[in-house]
Design a protein around this motif. Structure first.
Motif, short mmCIF file in Angstrom:
data_model
loop_
_atom_site.label_atom_id
_atom_site.label_comp_id
_atom_site.label_asym_id
_atom_site.label_seq_id
_atom_site.Cartn_x
_atom_site.Cartn_y
_atom_site.Cartn_z
N ASP A 1 -12.34 -5.30 4.56
CA ASP A 1 -11.44 -4.74 5.58
C ASP A 1 -11.08 -5.81 6.62
O ASP A 1 -9.92 -5.94 7.01
N LYS B 1 -3.10 -2.86 2.95
CA LYS B 1 -4.05 -1.80 2.61
C LYS B 1 -5.33 -2.42 2.07
O LYS B 1 -5.30 -3.30 1.21
N THR B 2 -6.46 -1.96 2.60
CA THR B 2 -7.75 -2.45 2.10
C THR B 2 -8.05 -1.78 0.75
O THR B 2 -8.20 -0.57 0.68
N VAL B 3 -8.07 -2.60 -0.29
CA VAL B 3 -8.31 -2.10 -1.65
C VAL B 3 -9.28 -3.04 -2.36
O VAL B 3 -9.35 -4.23 -2.06
N GLN B 4 -10.00 -2.47 -3.30
CA GLN B 4 -10.89 -3.28 -4.13
C GLN B 4 -10.06 -4.29 -4.92
O GLN B 4 -9.04 -3.93 -5.51
N HIS C 1 -7.26 2.96 6.05
CA HIS C 1 -7.15 1.87 5.07
C HIS C 1 -6.01 0.90 5.32
O HIS C 1 -5.96 -0.14 4.67
N HIS C 2 -5.10 1.20 6.24
CA HIS C 2 -3.91 0.38 6.42
C HIS C 2 -3.89 -0.32 7.77
O HIS C 2 -3.78 0.33 8.81
N GLY D 1 0.83 -1.19 0.00
CA GLY D 1 0.00 0.00 0.00
C GLY D 1 0.87 1.24 0.00
O GLY D 1 1.80 1.37 -0.80
N ASP D 2 0.61 2.16 0.93
CA ASP D 2 1.32 3.44 0.96
C ASP D 2 2.40 3.50 2.03
O ASP D 2 2.99 4.57 2.23
N TYR E 1 -8.54 -8.29 5.19
CA TYR E 1 -7.15 -7.84 5.20
C TYR E 1 -6.58 -7.79 6.62
O TYR E 1 -5.37 -7.99 6.81
N TRP F 1 -17.61 -3.93 1.86
CA TRP F 1 -16.35 -3.23 2.10
C TRP F 1 -15.80 -3.53 3.49
O TRP F 1 -14.60 -3.76 3.65
#
Length: 305
Positions: free
Chosen positions: A168, A129-132, A235-236, A110-111, A171, A164
């Motif tokens: 989450d 990182k939670t991503v689609q 998100h992380h 992720g970031d 992850y 979603w």
């Protein structure tokens, strides 16, 4: 002895660096390149995308910062090597009497790039990182990943709420499994269903560290491990596995754990290189090569000076 253990436990290290928002200037990137070993500099240069090169560079700088500042080995004398499975380790001889010894682990996804280190415990860390999921739906993604989790874990994941929030929770579980595998040094051959996580609390919040999640290994609650969790942002997820030292004890002694889990500290680039001693001459072509990289698949980089 318990008091000594508690004192050392207070020296847990938790660092994070936000690679995703780092747009290095020419001087920053060339300084970073001068502060890692040549073989690592060359390896980083081989990444196709700038995002991956930045993450790898940050990971190496985090490790060297830890060794220089916490173990007292001058930056330019640090020798890092890799195990057969690619895990970095300190190759320098360390005097048990005059220098603290740390086990450490890094993760970048992720970031963020993150580092966790402990003086007395096995440690593994993972950031997710939670991503689609790519081009598939969340439901299809879950079907593909069915064998990675136990029935209990899937029940918790799928009862989390919306698709979603289910993703989450997925992850969150994935980070827990990965940090454990990294701590024990086992690679692809480990059956992920052997380690079943019972997460607690059900919701974790940014700015808080938690150490409530338990793990069952092969169906039995494992008392030799503790797991810390936090959210770096919305998100992380980050999970840290803390394992008992090598020895006959089957239970992780509370005296080895900091009573309050250490918070992750987000570092700036200046923090990363605060103790750095450049080891090579400046190589402007290294900046030219970095500038030519696309930021990430499907994304163009913006120029920095």
């Amino acid at each position: 002895m318990v008091q000594l253990s508690k004192a050392l436990a207070m020296e847990s290290v938790r660092w994070a660096f936000r690679c995703g928002s780092w747009s290095p200037s020419c001087s920053e990137w060339l300084l970073a390149a001068r502060c890692v070993q040549k073989e690592e500099k060359d390896r980083i240069d081989q990444f196709v995308f700038a995002k991956d090169a930045k993450s790898a560079m940050a990971g190496r700088l985090l490790i060297r910062k830890l060794i220089a500042e916490k173990m007292g080995i001058p930056w330019n004398e640090i020798c890092l090597q890799r195990t057969a499975k690619g895990k970095p380790f300190l190759a320098n001889e360390v005097s048990c009497s005059s220098q603290k010894q740390y086990t450490f682990n890094i993760s970048h996804q992720g970031d963020y790039a993150v580092l966790a280190a402990e003086p007395l415990l096995q440690v593994g860390v993972d950031v997710m990182k939670t991503v689609q999921p790519g081009s598939s739906t969340i439901a299809d993604f879950f079907r593909i990943m069915t064998r990675q989790f136990t029935d209990h874990e899937w029940k918790v994941i799928k009862s989390a709420g919306t698709e979603w929030t289910q993703l989450d929770m997925f992850y969150r579980h994935w980070a827990l499994k990965e940090c454990f595998i990294k701590a024990i040094g086992t690679g692809i051959g480990f059956n992920l269903q052997r380690a079943e996580f019972h997460v607690a609390p059900s919701h974790i919040h940014v700015g808080h560290m938690y150490r409530e999640t338990k793990m069952c290994l092969d169906g039995e609650e494992e008392e030799g491990w503790a797991f810390e969790e936090c959210m770096l942002d919305s998100h992380h997820h980050v999970a840290v596995a803390l394992g008992k030292p090598d020895g006959p004890s089957q239970k992780l002694d509370d005296g080895l754990l900091n009573p309050t889990p250490s918070q992750f500290i987000t570092l700036s680039f200046d923090d990363l290189v605060a103790s750095a001693i450049p080891m090579t001459e400046e190589d402007h072509e290294y900046w030219v090569g970095f500038q030519s990289k696309q930021e990430a698949p499907g994304r163009q980089r913006t120029s920095s000076s």
